[in-house]
Design a protein around this motif. Structure first.
Motif, PDB file in Angstrom:
ATOM      1  N   LEU A  23      27.334  99.862  48.962  1.00 21.57           N
ATOM      2  CA  LEU A  23      28.259 100.283  49.807  1.00 21.57           C
ATOM      3  C   LEU A  23      29.703  99.336  49.805  1.00 21.57           C
ATOM      4  N   ARG A  24      29.093  98.179  49.787  1.00 20.87           N
ATOM      5  CA  ARG A  24      30.252  96.891  49.640  1.00 20.87           C
ATOM      6  C   ARG A  24      30.974  96.989  48.707  1.00 20.87           C
ATOM      7  N   ARG A  25      30.405  97.191  47.354  1.00 19.44           N
ATOM      8  CA  ARG A  25      31.023  96.991  46.181  1.00 19.44           C
ATOM      9  C   ARG A  25      31.880  98.310  46.075  1.00 19.44           C
ATOM     10  N   THR A  26      31.725  99.326  46.472  1.00 19.26           N
ATOM     11  CA  THR A  26      32.323 100.740  46.449  1.00 19.26           C
ATOM     12  C   THR A  26      33.441 100.799  47.350  1.00 19.26           C
ATOM     13  N   TYR A  27      33.235 100.244  48.646  1.00 22.84           N
ATOM     14  CA  TYR A  27      34.132 100.481  49.623  1.00 22.84           C
ATOM     15  C   TYR A  27      34.742  99.289  50.516  1.00 22.84           C
ATOM     16  N   GLY A  28      34.685  98.134  49.500  1.00 27.85           N
ATOM     17  CA  GLY A  28      35.146  96.642  49.839  1.00 27.85           C
ATOM     18  C   GLY A  28      36.503  96.646  49.853  1.00 27.85           C
ATOM     19  N   ARG A  29      36.994  95.538  50.518  1.00 27.00           N
ATOM     20  CA  ARG A  29      38.645  95.509  50.486  1.00 27.00           C
ATOM     21  C   ARG A  29      39.335  95.186  49.211  1.00 27.00           C
ATOM     22  N   GLY A  30      38.551  95.215  48.172  1.00 28.23           N
ATOM     23  CA  GLY A  30      39.253  94.664  47.109  1.00 28.23           C
ATOM     24  C   GLY A  30      39.384  93.405  46.630  1.00 28.23           C
ATOM     25  N   ARG A  31      39.013  92.405  47.680  1.00 26.94           N
ATOM     26  CA  ARG A  31      39.063  91.028  47.313  1.00 26.94           C
ATOM     27  C   ARG A  31      38.010  90.475  46.523  1.00 26.94           C
ATOM     28  N   SER A  32      38.261  89.728  45.486  1.00 23.29           N
ATOM     29  CA  SER A  32      37.064  89.369  44.651  1.00 23.29           C
ATOM     30  C   SER A  32      36.451  87.928  45.479  1.00 23.29           C
ATOM     31  N   PRO A  33      35.286  87.755  45.382  1.00 22.00           N
ATOM     32  CA  PRO A  33      34.786  86.616  45.980  1.00 22.00           C
ATOM     33  C   PRO A  33      35.187  85.255  45.096  1.00 22.00           C
ATOM     34  N   VAL A  34      35.565  85.475  43.653  1.00 20.27           N
ATOM     35  CA  VAL A  34      35.965  84.655  42.828  1.00 20.27           C
ATOM     36  C   VAL A  34      37.341  84.103  42.976  1.00 20.27           C
ATOM     37  N   ALA A  35      37.825  82.830  43.079  1.00 23.27           N
ATOM     38  CA  ALA A  35      39.101  82.580  43.516  1.00 23.27           C
ATOM     39  C   ALA A  35      39.961  82.819  42.139  1.00 23.27           C
ATOM     40  N   GLY A  36      41.171  83.146  42.253  1.00 31.03           N
ATOM     41  CA  GLY A  36      42.095  83.286  41.291  1.00 31.03           C
ATOM     42  C   GLY A  36      42.649  82.121  40.793  1.00 31.03           C
ATOM     43  N   ARG A  37      43.412  82.429  39.671  1.00 28.97           N
ATOM     44  CA  ARG A  37      44.175  81.059  39.008  1.00 28.97           C
ATOM     45  C   ARG A  37      45.270  80.732  40.027  1.00 28.97           C
TER      46      ARG A  37
END
Length: 103
Positions: A23-37
């Motif tokens: 459910l978290r992966r499907t309906y999450g807010r789209g923020r990745s837990p990995v920091a971007g560049r």
């Protein structure tokens, strides 16, 4: 005494955790837990640090950084949206400019 077999409780618990993860992966807010560049900011977007030099290229920036290191001036070399900048703390800016002017 009747009870649920411990293995059934373990399987049900793992299944619930799996459903929550899905459910978290499907309906999450789209923020990745990995920091971007990191993106380069404007020279005035570096908090308390002030710019003491704007070298024309990376080689000159490295040379100037080495001068400050030899003299013991705390500094950082950043790639801003306006090119490389040598940044120092405000209390070190006069000394850094003096060192760079002597070169």
């Amino acid at each position: 005494m009747t009870g649920v077999h411990p293995l059934v409780g373990l399987v049900v618990g793992l299944a619930l955790v799996g459903v929550l993860v899905l459910l978290r992966r499907t309906y999450g807010r789209g923020r990745s837990p990995v920091a971007g560049r990191p993106s380069a900011g404007n020279p005035d977007e570096y908090g308390l640090l002030v710019s003491v030099a704007a070298p024309p290229d990376a080689a000159e920036a490295s040379r100037m950084s080495a001068l400050l290191t030899v003299e013991g001036v705390r500094h950082t070399l950043v790639g801003t949206s306006a090119g490389p900048r040598l940044m120092v703390w405000p209390e070190d800016s006069a000394r850094a400019r003096q060192v760079l002017d002597r070169r």
